[in-house]
Design an enzyme around this catalytic site. Structure first.
Site, PDB file in Angstrom:
ATOM      1  N   ARG A  87      -8.636  -2.661  -2.283  1.00  0.00           N
ATOM      2  CA  ARG A  87      -7.321  -2.023  -2.344  1.00  0.00           C
ATOM      3  C   ARG A  87      -7.412  -0.652  -2.972  1.00  0.00           C
ATOM      4  O   ARG A  87      -7.999  -0.476  -4.038  1.00  0.00           O
ATOM      5  CB  ARG A  87      -6.349  -2.893  -3.150  1.00  0.00           C
ATOM      6  CG  ARG A  87      -4.996  -2.238  -3.461  1.00  0.00           C
ATOM      7  CD  ARG A  87      -4.097  -2.159  -2.239  1.00  0.00           C
ATOM      8  NE  ARG A  87      -2.929  -1.352  -2.450  1.00  0.00           N
ATOM      9  CZ  ARG A  87      -1.720  -1.829  -2.744  1.00  0.00           C
ATOM     10  NH1 ARG A  87      -1.534  -3.112  -2.881  1.00  0.00           N
ATOM     11  NH2 ARG A  87      -0.698  -1.019  -2.880  1.00  0.00           N
ATOM     12  N   ARG A  96      -2.894  -0.772   3.781  1.00  0.00           N
ATOM     13  CA  ARG A  96      -3.677  -1.399   2.725  1.00  0.00           C
ATOM     14  C   ARG A  96      -4.520  -2.563   3.209  1.00  0.00           C
ATOM     15  O   ARG A  96      -4.133  -3.273   4.126  1.00  0.00           O
ATOM     16  CB  ARG A  96      -2.776  -1.844   1.580  1.00  0.00           C
ATOM     17  CG  ARG A  96      -1.604  -2.673   2.045  1.00  0.00           C
ATOM     18  CD  ARG A  96      -0.463  -2.670   1.077  1.00  0.00           C
ATOM     19  NE  ARG A  96       0.054  -1.342   0.905  1.00  0.00           N
ATOM     20  CZ  ARG A  96       1.249  -1.050   0.457  1.00  0.00           C
ATOM     21  NH1 ARG A  96       2.061  -1.983   0.123  1.00  0.00           N
ATOM     22  NH2 ARG A  96       1.643   0.184   0.333  1.00  0.00           N
ATOM     23  N   ASP A  99      -2.244  -6.436  -0.226  1.00  0.00           N
ATOM     24  CA  ASP A  99      -1.134  -6.195  -1.140  1.00  0.00           C
ATOM     25  C   ASP A  99      -0.648  -7.558  -1.619  1.00  0.00           C
ATOM     26  O   ASP A  99      -0.325  -8.420  -0.797  1.00  0.00           O
ATOM     27  CB  ASP A  99      -0.016  -5.447  -0.409  1.00  0.00           C
ATOM     28  CG  ASP A  99       1.120  -5.031  -1.328  1.00  0.00           C
ATOM     29  OD1 ASP A  99       0.880  -4.837  -2.529  1.00  0.00           O
ATOM     30  OD2 ASP A  99       2.257  -4.893  -0.834  1.00  0.00           O
ATOM     31  N   ASP A 101       2.215  -9.155  -4.073  1.00  0.00           N
ATOM     32  CA  ASP A 101       3.418  -8.866  -4.845  1.00  0.00           C
ATOM     33  C   ASP A 101       3.919 -10.128  -5.522  1.00  0.00           C
ATOM     34  O   ASP A 101       4.095 -11.166  -4.859  1.00  0.00           O
ATOM     35  CB  ASP A 101       4.536  -8.335  -3.933  1.00  0.00           C
ATOM     36  CG  ASP A 101       4.271  -6.927  -3.445  1.00  0.00           C
ATOM     37  OD1 ASP A 101       3.640  -6.151  -4.188  1.00  0.00           O
ATOM     38  OD2 ASP A 101       4.696  -6.600  -2.328  1.00  0.00           O
TER      39      ASP A 101
END
Length: 165
Positions: A87, A96, A99, A101
């Site tokens: 990343r 990317r 990712d 989250d």
């Protein structure tokens, strides 16, 4: 002696560089290996168009974890998994390799420089809401209400469940 409390947490996973589906699957496996954490469930993989971004379609999923890690510790582990998958953060919303989250951390609302929970844009993203609702159809988003109530607003976003390979 302090009691460790396990919280239900949800992680949004996305990638659109390289073999994105393989990367998302590897990330889910990495989440299952986190200390003091159990992988409870994972959604199917979904393909979605980039939002506020460019590049190839994303492969997305949501994972449900049970963890006694603090939100800050969990965030550090997520960032380490992202880095292990190459990343880079050249600019906001850049394509990317991975990712991760932190979408929901129990029913907590957290607002620090490093971390906002619930994730501030989760109610605006079909690629978060639809996999999340598959895992927990009646989930509430702290401070925002039922996740189901936001689906109509994202109905025009292109998203499709990907075949299992």
């Amino acid at each position: 002696m302090s009691m460790q409390v396990n919280l239900q947490v949800f992680i949004g996973i996305g990638a659109n560089l390289g073999d994105a589906a393989a990367t998302v699957s590897k990330a889910i496996a990495a989440l299952a290996q986190l200390p003091d954490t159990t992988l409870v469930a994972r959604s199917a993989l979904f393909g979605s168009a980039p939002i506020d971004s460019s590049g190839d379609d994303y492969v997305n999923a949501v994972a449900e974890l049970s963890t006694s890690l603090s939100a800050a510790d969990l965030l550090q582990h997520l960032q380490a998994i992202e880095l292990a998958h190459g990343r880079e953060r050249p600019y906001r919303n850049a394509p990317r390799t991975l990712d991760l989250d932190l979408l929901l951390y129990g029913d907590e609302e957290i607002n620090t420089t490093d971390l906002q929970i619930p994730h501030p844009r989760m109610t605006e993203r079909a690629f978060v809401l639809l996999p999340l609702l598959l895992l927990s159809a009646d989930i509430n988003i702290p401070g925002k209400g039922r996740a189901q109530d936001y689906v109509a607003a994202v109905a025009k976003q292109r998203i499709q469940e990907l075949p299992i390979t």
